[in-house]
Enzyme design. Structure first.
Site, PDB file in Angstrom:
ATOM      1  N   SER A 117     -23.963  74.594 -35.971  1.00  0.00           N
ATOM      2  CA  SER A 117     -24.288  74.116 -37.325  1.00  0.00           C
ATOM      3  C   SER A 117     -25.598  74.709 -37.816  1.00  0.00           C
ATOM      4  O   SER A 117     -26.472  75.049 -37.021  1.00  0.00           O
ATOM      5  CB  SER A 117     -24.425  72.597 -37.330  1.00  0.00           C
ATOM      6  OG  SER A 117     -23.277  71.998 -36.810  1.00  0.00           O
TER       7      SER A 117
HETATM    8  N1  SAH Z   1     -22.957  70.638 -32.108  1.00  0.00           N
HETATM    9  C1  SAH Z   1     -22.436  71.968 -31.980  1.00  0.00           C
HETATM   10  C2  SAH Z   1     -21.472  72.274 -33.088  1.00  0.00           C
HETATM   11  C3  SAH Z   1     -20.192  72.733 -32.519  1.00  0.00           C
HETATM   12  S1  SAH Z   1     -18.864  72.922 -33.642  1.00  0.00           S
HETATM   13  C4  SAH Z   1     -23.561  72.978 -31.906  1.00  0.00           C
HETATM   14  O1  SAH Z   1     -24.715  72.627 -32.177  1.00  0.00           O
HETATM   15  O2  SAH Z   1     -23.308  74.126 -31.530  1.00  0.00           O
HETATM   16  C5  SAH Z   1     -17.824  71.581 -33.159  1.00  0.00           C
HETATM   17  C6  SAH Z   1     -17.378  71.542 -31.726  1.00  0.00           C
HETATM   18  O3  SAH Z   1     -16.512  70.429 -31.573  1.00  0.00           O
HETATM   19  C7  SAH Z   1     -16.573  72.759 -31.280  1.00  0.00           C
HETATM   20  O4  SAH Z   1     -17.180  73.318 -30.153  1.00  0.00           O
HETATM   21  C8  SAH Z   1     -15.194  72.190 -30.954  1.00  0.00           C
HETATM   22  O5  SAH Z   1     -14.547  72.837 -29.886  1.00  0.00           O
HETATM   23  C9  SAH Z   1     -15.544  70.752 -30.617  1.00  0.00           C
HETATM   24  N2  SAH Z   1     -14.426  69.803 -30.712  1.00  0.00           N
HETATM   25  C10 SAH Z   1     -13.452  69.747 -31.646  1.00  0.00           C
HETATM   26  N3  SAH Z   1     -12.623  68.713 -31.392  1.00  0.00           N
HETATM   27  C11 SAH Z   1     -13.095  68.084 -30.285  1.00  0.00           C
HETATM   28  C12 SAH Z   1     -12.682  66.948 -29.523  1.00  0.00           C
HETATM   29  N4  SAH Z   1     -11.610  66.217 -29.844  1.00  0.00           N
HETATM   30  N5  SAH Z   1     -13.431  66.599 -28.462  1.00  0.00           N
HETATM   31  C13 SAH Z   1     -14.531  67.306 -28.103  1.00  0.00           C
HETATM   32  N6  SAH Z   1     -14.964  68.393 -28.770  1.00  0.00           N
HETATM   33  C14 SAH Z   1     -14.267  68.774 -29.851  1.00  0.00           C
END
Ligand code: SAH
Length: 215
Positions: free
Chosen positions: A62
């Site tokens: 993000s």
């Molecule tokens: N907080 C992260 C943002 C990652 S984007 C950062 O700072 O880099 C969102 C993430 O959520 C992705 O890596 C995706 O794989 C994960 N995601 C999506 N659905 C999910 C679920 N049901 N359980 C766990 N992770 C999930």
């Protein structure tokens, strides 16, 4: 070659302070956390820029402002047990870990979780426990949580988060369509739930049993 120290200072001034982030602890931690350690080596020169970045497997880290905004919305004092859904690169997790006692973070994609784990070791962040799996179920064994943060977009609020939130706890989650969502904060007060709309936002999908279905 970008000077990371200067780039980070500029990020804090232009993207956080100038846009109303006011929690001094959030500002302090984002001023010293090496965001470039969480992106691929070919992208480190963009690490402090004002946009999300690809971290592989169609996922993104993000943009700095939304990380600060969501963290501030959790109102951490340093004593909380926090649950994060969507470890991704681990950047948001790293910020949380320096502002509270203990962070539990769930990621569904194994390779991202493993990479984040290595970054935490490298940076000496030891109060983080990771799980690989479907975060729409929460992490019942460790509940209740004083704060829950979901960094992927959901069509609705999964019930598990409400059940796993402690009395007085805060849940911050983007809810809406695949294209645009509203970031909402839910507080549990005397067993009752109070909901506030914070801002419009855009996240990748929360994919799982109580989120979006995988295609
Ligand atoms: N907080 C992260 C943002 C990652 S984007 C950062 O700072 O880099 C969102 C993430 O959520 C992705 O890596 C995706 O794989 C994960 N995601 C999506 N659905 C999910 C679920 N049901 N359980 C766990 N992770 C999930």
């Amino acid at each position: 070659m970008v000077d990371f120290h200067i780039a980070r200072k500029k990020m804090v001034n232009e993207q956080l302070l100038a846009r109303g982030i006011s929690d001094p602890h959030v500002i302090e931690v984002m001023s010293r956390t090496p965001r470039h350690e969480f992106v691929d080596s070919g992208m480190t020169n963009q690490a402090y820029q004002d946009h999300p970045l690809n971290i592989g497997l169609k996922q993104t880290i993000s943009q700095p402002h939304i990380v600060a905004f969501m963290t501030q919305a959790l109102e951490l004092t340093g004593q909380e047990k926090v649950l994060e859904i969507g470890t991704g690169s681990g950047y948001q997790t790293a910020i949380l870990s320096q502002l509270t006692k203990k962070v539990y973070s769930i990621e569904r994609l194994t390779s991202l979780s493993n990479k984040a784990r290595r970054t935490f070791y490298r940076l000496g962040l030891l109060n983080i426990t990771l799980r690989i799996g479907d975060g729409t179920l929460g992490w019942p064994e460790e509940s209740p949580y004083d704060a829950i943060i979901v960094t992927a977009a959901s069509p609705h609020v999964p019930e598990a988060y409400l059940n796993q939130l402690a009395e007085g706890g805060r849940l911050v989650i983007p809810v809406g369509s695949e294209e645009v969502q509203t970031l909402i904060r839910i507080r549990k007060k005397s067993g009752r739930l109070e909901q506030e709309k914070l801002t419009e936002c855009r996240f990748v999908k929360l994919v799982g049993q109580y989120g979006w279905q995988e295609i």
